[in-house]
Every structure is written in structure tokens, then in C-alpha cells.
Design a protein around this motif. Structure first.
Motif, PDB file in Angstrom:
ATOM      1  N   ILE A 247       0.864  -1.182   0.000  1.00 57.03           N
ATOM      2  CA  ILE A 247       0.000   0.000   0.000  1.00 57.03           C
ATOM      3  C   ILE A 247       0.898   1.228   0.000  1.00 57.03           C
ATOM      4  CG2 ILE A 247      -1.728   1.329   1.275  1.00 57.03           C
ATOM      5  CD1 ILE A 247      -2.814  -1.249   2.396  1.00 57.03           C
ATOM      6  N   MET A 248       0.739   2.075  -1.009  1.00 56.52           N
ATOM      7  CA  MET A 248       1.549   3.292  -1.105  1.00 56.52           C
ATOM      8  C   MET A 248       0.879   4.425  -0.311  1.00 56.52           C
ATOM      9  SD  MET A 248       3.892   1.995  -2.931  1.00 56.52           S
ATOM     10  CE  MET A 248       4.908   3.457  -3.181  1.00 56.52           C
ATOM     11  N   ILE A 249       1.703   5.236   0.344  1.00 54.93           N
ATOM     12  CA  ILE A 249       1.202   6.343   1.160  1.00 54.93           C
ATOM     13  C   ILE A 249       1.950   7.603   0.769  1.00 54.93           C
ATOM     14  CG2 ILE A 249       0.975   7.268   3.502  1.00 54.93           C
ATOM     15  CD1 ILE A 249       0.869   4.423   4.523  1.00 54.93           C
ATOM     16  N   SER A 250       1.206   8.696   0.533  1.00 49.99           N
ATOM     17  CA  SER A 250       1.876   9.943   0.175  1.00 49.99           C
ATOM     18  C   SER A 250       0.942  11.132   0.306  1.00 49.99           C
ATOM     19  CB  SER A 250       2.405   9.870  -1.258  1.00 49.99           C
ATOM     20  OG  SER A 250       3.044  11.081  -1.613  1.00 49.99           O
ATOM     21  N   GLY A 251       1.540  12.288   0.550  1.00 52.05           N
ATOM     22  CA  GLY A 251       0.798  13.530   0.520  1.00 52.05           C
ATOM     23  C   GLY A 251       0.785  14.150  -0.859  1.00 52.05           C
ATOM     24  N   LEU A 252       1.411  13.502  -1.821  1.00 52.93           N
ATOM     25  CA  LEU A 252       1.472  14.010  -3.186  1.00 52.93           C
ATOM     26  C   LEU A 252       0.105  13.907  -3.857  1.00 52.93           C
ATOM     27  CD1 LEU A 252       3.469  15.060  -5.331  1.00 52.93           C
ATOM     28  CD2 LEU A 252       3.730  12.689  -6.090  1.00 52.93           C
ATOM     29  N   LYS A 253      -0.438  15.060  -4.258  1.00 55.49           N
ATOM     30  CA  LYS A 253      -1.756  15.089  -4.893  1.00 55.49           C
ATOM     31  C   LYS A 253      -1.580  15.075  -6.407  1.00 55.49           C
ATOM     32  CE  LYS A 253      -3.588  15.674  -0.813  1.00 55.49           C
ATOM     33  NZ  LYS A 253      -4.349  14.653  -0.131  1.00 55.49           N
ATOM     34  N   ASP A 254      -1.251  13.923  -6.927  1.00 56.36           N
ATOM     35  CA  ASP A 254      -1.005  13.814  -8.364  1.00 56.36           C
ATOM     36  C   ASP A 254      -1.517  12.464  -8.854  1.00 56.36           C
ATOM     37  OD1 ASP A 254       0.860  12.955 -10.765  1.00 56.36           O
ATOM     38  OD2 ASP A 254       0.902  15.141 -10.663  1.00 56.36           O
ATOM     39  N   ASP A 255      -2.458  12.520  -9.798  1.00 64.00           N
ATOM     40  CA  ASP A 255      -3.022  11.275 -10.310  1.00 64.00           C
ATOM     41  C   ASP A 255      -1.977  10.420 -11.018  1.00 64.00           C
ATOM     42  OD1 ASP A 255      -5.469  11.953  -9.317  1.00 64.00           O
ATOM     43  OD2 ASP A 255      -6.244  12.751 -11.221  1.00 64.00           O
ATOM     44  N   GLY A 256      -0.976  11.076 -11.612  1.00 67.41           N
ATOM     45  CA  GLY A 256       0.066  10.324 -12.306  1.00 67.41           C
ATOM     46  C   GLY A 256       0.813   9.387 -11.375  1.00 67.41           C
ATOM     47  N   ALA A 257       1.081   9.859 -10.162  1.00 75.24           N
ATOM     48  CA  ALA A 257       1.781   9.016  -9.187  1.00 75.24           C
ATOM     49  C   ALA A 257       0.929   7.815  -8.808  1.00 75.24           C
ATOM     50  CB  ALA A 257       2.128   9.836  -7.946  1.00 75.24           C
ATOM     51  N   ILE A 258      -0.363   8.047  -8.622  1.00 77.72           N
ATOM     52  CA  ILE A 258      -1.263   6.933  -8.272  1.00 77.72           C
ATOM     53  C   ILE A 258      -1.295   5.918  -9.404  1.00 77.72           C
ATOM     54  CG2 ILE A 258      -3.640   6.318  -7.699  1.00 77.72           C
ATOM     55  CD1 ILE A 258      -4.013   9.090  -6.544  1.00 77.72           C
ATOM     56  N   ILE A 259      -1.410   6.413 -10.646  1.00 78.60           N
ATOM     57  CA  ILE A 259      -1.463   5.512 -11.802  1.00 78.60           C
ATOM     58  C   ILE A 259      -0.191   4.681 -11.891  1.00 78.60           C
ATOM     59  CG2 ILE A 259      -1.483   5.424 -14.320  1.00 78.60           C
ATOM     60  CD1 ILE A 259      -3.290   7.929 -14.220  1.00 78.60           C
ATOM     61  N   ARG A 260       0.985   5.336 -11.705  1.00 77.97           N
ATOM     62  CA  ARG A 260       2.249   4.600 -11.791  1.00 77.97           C
ATOM     63  C   ARG A 260       2.348   3.549 -10.699  1.00 77.97           C
ATOM     64  NH1 ARG A 260       1.381   7.218 -15.464  1.00 77.97           N
ATOM     65  NH2 ARG A 260       2.777   8.568 -16.657  1.00 77.97           N
ATOM     66  N   CYS A 261       1.873   3.895  -9.510  1.00 80.28           N
ATOM     67  CA  CYS A 261       1.912   2.937  -8.405  1.00 80.28           C
ATOM     68  C   CYS A 261       1.052   1.708  -8.715  1.00 80.28           C
ATOM     69  CB  CYS A 261       1.433   3.591  -7.111  1.00 80.28           C
ATOM     70  SG  CYS A 261       2.596   4.778  -6.411  1.00 80.28           S
ATOM     71  N   ILE A 262      -0.151   1.944  -9.219  1.00 78.75           N
ATOM     72  CA  ILE A 262      -1.041   0.826  -9.539  1.00 78.75           C
ATOM     73  C   ILE A 262      -0.454  -0.006 -10.668  1.00 78.75           C
ATOM     74  CG2 ILE A 262      -3.330   0.199 -10.341  1.00 78.75           C
ATOM     75  CD1 ILE A 262      -3.202   1.341  -7.488  1.00 78.75           C
ATOM     76  N   GLU A 263       0.111   0.667 -11.690  1.00 83.10           N
ATOM     77  CA  GLU A 263       0.734  -0.050 -12.796  1.00 83.10           C
ATOM     78  C   GLU A 263       1.922  -0.885 -12.327  1.00 83.10           C
ATOM     79  OE1 GLU A 263      -0.112   2.715 -16.723  1.00 83.10           O
ATOM     80  OE2 GLU A 263       1.694   3.062 -15.535  1.00 83.10           O
ATOM     81  N   ALA A 264       2.648  -0.362 -11.353  1.00 82.26           N
ATOM     82  CA  ALA A 264       3.832  -1.068 -10.857  1.00 82.26           C
ATOM     83  C   ALA A 264       3.478  -2.206  -9.923  1.00 82.26           C
ATOM     84  CB  ALA A 264       4.771  -0.092 -10.160  1.00 82.26           C
ATOM     85  N   GLY A 265       2.195  -2.326  -9.576  1.00 86.05           N
ATOM     86  CA  GLY A 265       1.785  -3.473  -8.773  1.00 86.05           C
ATOM     87  C   GLY A 265       1.323  -3.155  -7.371  1.00 86.05           C
ATOM     88  N   ALA A 266       1.095  -1.853  -7.062  1.00 84.22           N
ATOM     89  CA  ALA A 266       0.620  -1.510  -5.720  1.00 84.22           C
ATOM     90  C   ALA A 266      -0.777  -2.066  -5.491  1.00 84.22           C
ATOM     91  CB  ALA A 266       0.616   0.008  -5.533  1.00 84.22           C
ATOM     92  N   GLU A 267      -1.014  -2.509  -4.264  1.00 83.55           N
ATOM     93  CA  GLU A 267      -2.316  -3.056  -3.910  1.00 83.55           C
ATOM     94  C   GLU A 267      -3.326  -1.937  -3.684  1.00 83.55           C
ATOM     95  OE1 GLU A 267      -4.523  -6.653  -3.143  1.00 83.55           O
ATOM     96  OE2 GLU A 267      -2.477  -6.331  -3.835  1.00 83.55           O
ATOM     97  N   ASP A 268      -2.847  -0.817  -3.141  1.00 86.04           N
ATOM     98  CA  ASP A 268      -3.748   0.286  -2.818  1.00 86.04           C
ATOM     99  C   ASP A 268      -2.934   1.558  -2.658  1.00 86.04           C
ATOM    100  OD1 ASP A 268      -6.122   1.628  -2.197  1.00 86.04           O
ATOM    101  OD2 ASP A 268      -6.852  -0.031  -0.963  1.00 86.04           O
ATOM    102  N   TYR A 269      -3.631   2.693  -2.439  1.00 84.55           N
ATOM    103  CA  TYR A 269      -2.973   4.000  -2.323  1.00 84.55           C
ATOM    104  C   TYR A 269      -3.735   4.820  -1.289  1.00 84.55           C
ATOM    105  CZ  TYR A 269      -0.536   8.217  -3.974  1.00 84.55           C
ATOM    106  OH  TYR A 269       0.242   9.333  -4.067  1.00 84.55           O
TER     107      TYR A 269
END
Length: 511
Positions: A247-269
Motif C-alpha cells: 500500500i503506497m502512502i503519500s501527501g502528493l496530490k497527483d493522479d500520475g503518481a497513483i497511476i504509476r503505483c497501480i501499474e507497478a503493482g501496488a495493492e492500494d494507495y
């Protein structure tokens, strides 16, 4: 993009201690409600309200930057005042509680309040010293080298697009470069019954993962040296670690980061500040999915094990070539073999031996003997057809033709006789009578429930007669087998025998 990431990192420097203050304060109130002193609750609720106001202010800063508005971060005295107002309330009421209830607070509560005071003073330093770099003046240089490096590193990682083909408790790894974040998450998750380990960087996390097993990882995105997306990529490319949900955690408000995390295999954000209820729900759901995947892997492994066991059993019953043909979809398997050699072997006087031998010992003796015959058949390239009571039937040149089928059959028969001469201790020695015949046969699969691979034809009948009228301890072959062996095979005792059902027939006893 680079500026947004950089600004997000600087706001995170304010957001992290602000979130830590809020988190610790929630823990303090929970503990005081449970164990007292209850008179401190009014002041503690004022600290909680101020902490929430502070986090709302910081959240608006980051949300406004994410929307692309200009001029937001030229922090003037009015904005400083807005940030300092809740800070003053947090510090003032916290210090007051520490003074007034010093003798009533438990050690853990006092320790948490001390952490709130420490984080508050650190945050005031950040507000006074760091917010000036948010100026919109394009001529102003970015002077914080570490933050610039982290921002550029994250932009590079996001640009390198990666495309990938009841309450649960578990072992959780926290990866965050901010100590207060690690401590707060550790406290919350430990309270929920999880076993928690914390790492301050991606490299430290990888080092821990070399020796420990985890059910879940929580990873911050913005970290020095190795950001969260790079860590995620390392985990998913590792054969042993790729199954750990992250599960990725961040204060970064950027959809691109979320998309990259999910593409890279993150379970959640999860966005900061983390809602404790949402965190608990996400972790529980993630662990439950992980448990289901593990159960699915076990079921698939069990299915594969049963399949292998069934294949092994089938391999013991049928020739591999026949098994392959069945797997390829053949419904009826029947072949005419132009030339093969059939071997029949029968134990002499087995009926009398069986009558005086206990059933268990009899079965054990027969099983050991026939198992050894099976091994000899494999060694000589001969196909076992079946056993009939105390008789053993095999064939050479079936199901795959071979030019030396007669030689292979005779070599196998001699090995069987040699096996009978092995020492058997105090048990009486058994003897074989062997008959061999060569010629065309029909071979195929028969039956539906207890199917067998069998052979039929005149050649089989003659081989059986060669055995039944043979001599104990000797191998009797037919004329056709003698011819197939060739003139250089060796000496034989030739005789014309009166064979039941056949008549006068030339036979040969191998010497």
C-alpha cells in the motif's frame, strides 16, 4: 511537474509533523478516556481541534497547488499567522496539561504529549524557516539540494512508465523516512494486533526483507535515495518478494503518481493525512485478499499434486505413448503391430506354495518379485502387459516397434531367471517357466472403468503354449522367435512338440 513534486515535498515537511501531532493527540485522548485523568479531557479536546484545523490548513495549501493556481505559496505574514494560530493552541494546552496533571498522567500518555510538544516546536521552525522557498518568483533558485534531488528522482521514476502483466492481522513492514510517521503508524497498527517492523529507507526495507517474512508493506512515495515507486518496482521484480502486497502512502496530490503505483503493482494507495478508520479498513481488506490468494495458491498446488499423482498412477498402468495419445484426444486406441515378441512367465508349483504360506507373506513375496520384474522390463526396454495370478506377461516391440525385439525379449527372460536364483533367506526358492513367441499382434486399450493396455492374436496364444509346455528354469521359444534371433544367437535344443490346440510344432530350449 518537477515544481509540483518539489512543492509537495516541502509541504510534506510541514504536513508530516502536523499529521504526527494529530495522530498522537488521538492516541492520548483514547488513553485518557480509558485510564484517566478525565479532568484533562477538555484541554485535550482543544488540542485535538487545533490539530485538525492545522491539518486542514496544510491540506488546502497542497490541494491549491495541485489545482495549478498561481501565487499560493508566496507565504506572507497573514498566512504565517493562520498557521501559527493552531500551533500556539496545541503547544499551550499541551504544556498546560503536562503541568497540571503531571502526577496523574501515565508514563505512556506523558511520553505521547511530550512528543506532541516536540513535533509542534519542530513545526514552528519549519514554518519560520522553510516557507519562504515557496515564492513564485522564477528568478529564485531552489536551494534545498536534498529535496530537489528527491523531486527530480520521483519525476524520472514516474516518467519511466511500468506496465505490468472478520478482522485480519498480520506482519506489516512500514517504510517511511520520517521518524514520527513510522512511530505513529507503528503505534496504531500494533494496537490493532499487527506485528510491525519499521524501516527508514528503501534500502533498509530491502535489507530487512532478506531475513524476515511480511504479509503487507506500507511505503511512502517521497523518500531520499530510493523513492517508493522504485522500491515497489524492486519488490515486484523479485521472485520471493513479488507476492507481498504493498500500500503506497503519500501527501502528493497527483493522479500520475497513483497511476504509476497501480501499474507497478501496488495493492492500494492512501493520501496523507491518513484517516485511521480508512487505514484499518484498507489493511484489513488487503490482508484478506492476500489470504485468499494464498489459499488459492495452496489449492492450485494441491490440484497439481493430485494431477501428478494421478499421472504417476496412470504411467504405472499404461505405456507413456498411450497416455499421450489419450491426452491428445484419441477415443479408441487400437494398433496392428507387424512384428513383436511376447513373453509369458509362470511360477512353477505356485498353488502348493500359496497353500502353505500366510496371505500377507505370500502377497509380499509376489509383490517384491513382480516389482523386480518391472524394473528389469524397464532396463531391457520391454513393455509389461499384465500379471495374471502368478503369471507375468510382457512384450518387446510394443507399442513402439524396434528391430531387435526378439533379442530384447530373450535378454529380459534370462534376467528374470537370474532374479529367481537370488538368495531368499529361509524362504523356499521359487522357479519360473518361460515361453516366448514372435509375430504380428493387435495392441490396444480396452475397458472403461478399469481399462488395460493388452495384446491379442495367434502370436499371443502360441507364446502362452510355449510357457505351459516348457521346462522349469528354462526358456522355450518358438520357431518364429528362433528365426528372428538369427543364426549367430547361440546354441538351442531343438525339438518337435505336440502343442495343445496347435499340433506338431518346432520348439527350442535356450541353453
Amino acid at each position: 511537474m518537477g515544481r509540483r513534486v518539489y512543492v509537495a515535498r516541502l509541504v510534506q515537511k510541514i504536513a508530516d509533523p502536523a499529521q504526527a501531532i494529530l495522530g498522537y493527540q488521538e492516541l492520548v485522548i483514547e488513553d485518557v478516556q480509558a485510564s484517566g485523568p478525565h479532568d484533562a479531557l477538555p484541554d485535550l479536546y482543544k488540542v485535538l481541534a487545533a490539530a485538525r484545523d492545522l491539518n486542514d490548513l496544510i491540506k488546502r495549501l497542497l490541494d491549491t497547488e495541485a489545482s495549478g493556481s498561481s501565487g499560493v505559496f508566496a507565504v506572507d505574514s497573514e498566512l504565517r499567522h493562520d498557521l501559527r494560530t493552531p500551533m500556539n493552541a496545541i503547544l499551550g494546552y499541551s504544556e498546560m496539561v503536562m503541568e497540571e496533571f503531571a502526577g496523574s498522567l501515565s508514563a505512556s500518555i506523558a511520553d505521547d504529549i511530550a512528543k506532541i510538544i516536540l513535533e509542534s516546536r519542530f513545526l514552528l521552525e519549519q514554518i519560520d524557516g522553510k516557507l519562504d522557498v515557496f515564492s513564485d518568483d522564477p528568478r529564485e533558485k531552489l536551494t534545498d539540494h536534498v529535496d530537489v534531488t528527491i523531486a527530480a528522482d520521483l519525476v524520472r521514476t514516474i516518467a519511466a512508465r511500468v506496465v505490468r502483466s472478520s478482522s485480519e492481522t498480520g506482519r506489516i513492514l512500514i517504510v517511511d523516512d520520517t521518524a514520527s510517521n513510522r512511530d505513529l503508524l507503528n503505534r496504531r497498527l500494533t494496537r490493532d494486533g499487527h506485528l510491525v517492523t519499521a524501516a527508514g529507507s528503501g534500502e533498509e526495507a530491502l535489507s530487512i526483507l532478506e531475513t524476515q517474512e511480511f504479509d503487507l508493506a506500507l511505503a511512502d512515495i517521497l523518500m531520499p535515495d530510493m523513492n517508493g515507486i522504485e522500491l515497489l518496482g524492486r519488490l515486484k521484480s523479485h521472485e520471493r518478494l513479488r507476492e507481498i502486497p504493498v500500500i503506497m502512502i503519500s501527501g502528493l496530490k497527483d493522479d500520475g503518481a497513483i497511476i504509476r503505483c497501480i501499474e507497478a503493482g501496488a495493492e492500494d494507495y492512501l493520501h496523507k493525512p491518513i484517516d485511521p478508520v480508512l487505514l484499518r479498513a484498507r489493511i484489513t481488506a488487503c490482508l484478506e485478499r492476500s489470504r485468499w490468494r494464498e489459499r488459492e495458491r495452496r489449492y492450485l498446488a494441491q490440484i497439481e499434486f493430485e494431477k501428478e499423482r494421478a499421472d504417476t498412477l496412470l504411467d504405472a498402468i499404461l505405456p507413456r505413448q498411450v497416455i499421450k495419445r489419450l491426452a491428445d484426444g484419441e477415443k479408441v486406441i487400437a494398433d496392428r503391430i507387424d512384428m513383436a515378441t511376447i513373453v509369458f512367465a509362470d511360477i512353477v508349483n505356485f498353488t502348493q506354495f500359496a497353500a502353505r504360506t500366510p496371505p500377507i507373506k505370500l502377497l509380499q513375496r509376489l509383490g517384491e518379485l513382480f516389482s523386480r520384474f518391472d524394473e528389469l522390463a524397464d532396463q531391457h526396454g520391454v513393455e509389461k502387459i499384465k500379471t495374471i495370478g502368478d503369471a507375468y506377461m510382457a512384450a518387446a516391440g510394443i507399442p513402439d516397434p524396434r528391430p531387435d525385439h526378439a533379442q530384447a525379449a530373450v535378454a529380459f527372460a534370462r534376467a528374470m531367471l537370474a532374479e529367481m536364483c537370488r538368495t531368499t533367506g529361509s524362504e523356499p526358492r521359487l522357479n519360473l517357466r518361460i515361453g516366448i513367441n514372435t509375430g504380428p499382434v493387435i495392441a490396444g486399450l480396452i475397458g472403461r472403468k478399469r481399462f488395460v493396455y493388452d495384446v491379442w492374436g495367434h502370436t499371443v496364444n502360441v507364446a502362452s503354449r510355449m510357457e505351459s509346455c516348457g521346462t522349469p528354469g528354462r526358456i522355450q521359444i518358438s520357431q518364429s522367435t528362433f528365426d528372428a534371433l538369427g543364426p549367430d544367437f547361440g546354441e538351442c535344443h531343438h525339438e518337435i512338440r505336440d502343442i495343445h490346440g496347435i499340433g506338431k510344432y518346432p520348439t527350442y530350449l535356450l541353453l
